[in-house]
Motif scaffolding. Structure first.
Motif, PDB file in Angstrom:
ATOM      1  N   PRO A 168       0.840  -1.201   0.000  1.00 15.41           N
ATOM      2  CA  PRO A 168       0.000   0.000   0.000  1.00 15.41           C
ATOM      3  C   PRO A 168       0.877   1.252   0.000  1.00 15.41           C
ATOM      4  CG  PRO A 168      -0.024  -1.041   2.158  1.00 15.41           C
ATOM      5  CD  PRO A 168       0.731  -1.940   1.245  1.00 15.41           C
ATOM      6  N   PHE A 210      -4.127  10.057   0.581  1.00 22.39           N
ATOM      7  CA  PHE A 210      -4.681   8.981  -0.236  1.00 22.39           C
ATOM      8  C   PHE A 210      -3.899   7.700   0.014  1.00 22.39           C
ATOM      9  CE2 PHE A 210      -5.110  12.970  -2.516  1.00 22.39           C
ATOM     10  CZ  PHE A 210      -6.432  12.970  -2.929  1.00 22.39           C
ATOM     11  N   GLY A 247      -3.357   3.826  -2.010  1.00 23.41           N
ATOM     12  CA  GLY A 247      -3.675   3.073  -3.213  1.00 23.41           C
ATOM     13  C   GLY A 247      -2.516   2.200  -3.640  1.00 23.41           C
ATOM     14  N   ARG A 248      -2.730   1.490  -4.730  1.00 25.21           N
ATOM     15  CA  ARG A 248      -1.671   0.650  -5.301  1.00 25.21           C
ATOM     16  C   ARG A 248      -0.686   1.489  -6.112  1.00 25.21           C
ATOM     17  NH1 ARG A 248      -6.454  -1.740  -6.236  1.00 25.21           N
ATOM     18  NH2 ARG A 248      -6.890  -3.557  -4.955  1.00 25.21           N
ATOM     19  N   THR A 275      -4.757   5.263  -8.935  1.00 28.88           N
ATOM     20  CA  THR A 275      -5.919   4.497  -8.471  1.00 28.88           C
ATOM     21  C   THR A 275      -6.023   4.498  -6.944  1.00 28.88           C
ATOM     22  OG1 THR A 275      -4.597   2.481  -8.631  1.00 28.88           O
ATOM     23  CG2 THR A 275      -6.069   2.970 -10.474  1.00 28.88           C
ATOM     24  N   PRO A 276      -6.359   5.648  -6.355  1.00 31.88           N
ATOM     25  CA  PRO A 276      -6.545   5.654  -4.898  1.00 31.88           C
ATOM     26  C   PRO A 276      -7.777   4.835  -4.525  1.00 31.88           C
ATOM     27  CG  PRO A 276      -7.222   7.752  -5.835  1.00 31.88           C
ATOM     28  CD  PRO A 276      -6.617   6.953  -6.953  1.00 31.88           C
ATOM     29  N   VAL A 277      -7.683   4.115  -3.414  1.00 31.08           N
ATOM     30  CA  VAL A 277      -8.822   3.311  -2.957  1.00 31.08           C
ATOM     31  C   VAL A 277      -9.469   3.905  -1.712  1.00 31.08           C
ATOM     32  CG1 VAL A 277      -8.000   1.188  -4.013  1.00 31.08           C
ATOM     33  CG2 VAL A 277      -7.332   1.734  -1.671  1.00 31.08           C
ATOM     34  N   SER A 288      -9.344   7.763   0.963  1.00 29.59           N
ATOM     35  CA  SER A 288      -8.724   9.042   1.254  1.00 29.59           C
ATOM     36  C   SER A 288      -9.318   9.613   2.534  1.00 29.59           C
ATOM     37  CB  SER A 288      -8.924  10.030   0.092  1.00 29.59           C
ATOM     38  OG  SER A 288     -10.273  10.397  -0.021  1.00 29.59           O
TER      39      SER A 288
END
Length: 112
Positions: A31, A95, A97-98, A102-104, A106
């Protein structure tokens, strides 16, 4: 995901998140923590800047709580006129994300 500072200490931002392996095999996740644009008009910063990351090895179906420490320089800018780091006060988006595109998740923190 939760993000914040230790009581009275604005030098290190701590981002806590849960990472889960939803696959059928053991594996690793990385992450990545990004900070959004800095709350200042003195400099223009990227919409997301890599600020920290953690490698997490997990067996299939397992989860782990992870804390990533983000140093103050990650949410500051270098002022060459003053010859020092400047940390702008205000609201800062964080944020996870990967990758930066592409934030998953926040959240927002207040930098004082």
């Amino acid at each position: 995901m939760r993000a914040g500072f230790s009581r009275g200490d604005q030098r290190v931002l701590r981002v806590r998140l849960r990472v889960t392996n939803v696959g059928n095999r053991s594996g690793a996740a990385v992450p990545q923590i990004y900070v959004g644009r800095l709350p200042t008009v003195r400099v223009r910063t990227a919409p997301r800047q890599l600020a920290g990351f953690a490698r997490v090895d997990l067996r299939s179906g397992r989860s782990r709580q992870v804390t990533v420490r983000v140093p103050r320089e990650a949410y500051s800018f270098w002022d060459s006129g003053r010859d020092r780091w400047v940390t702008p006060r205000g609201r800062l988006r964080i944020f996870v994300g990967r990758d930066a595109l592409t934030p998953v998740a926040s959240t927002t923190v207040r930098v004082r």
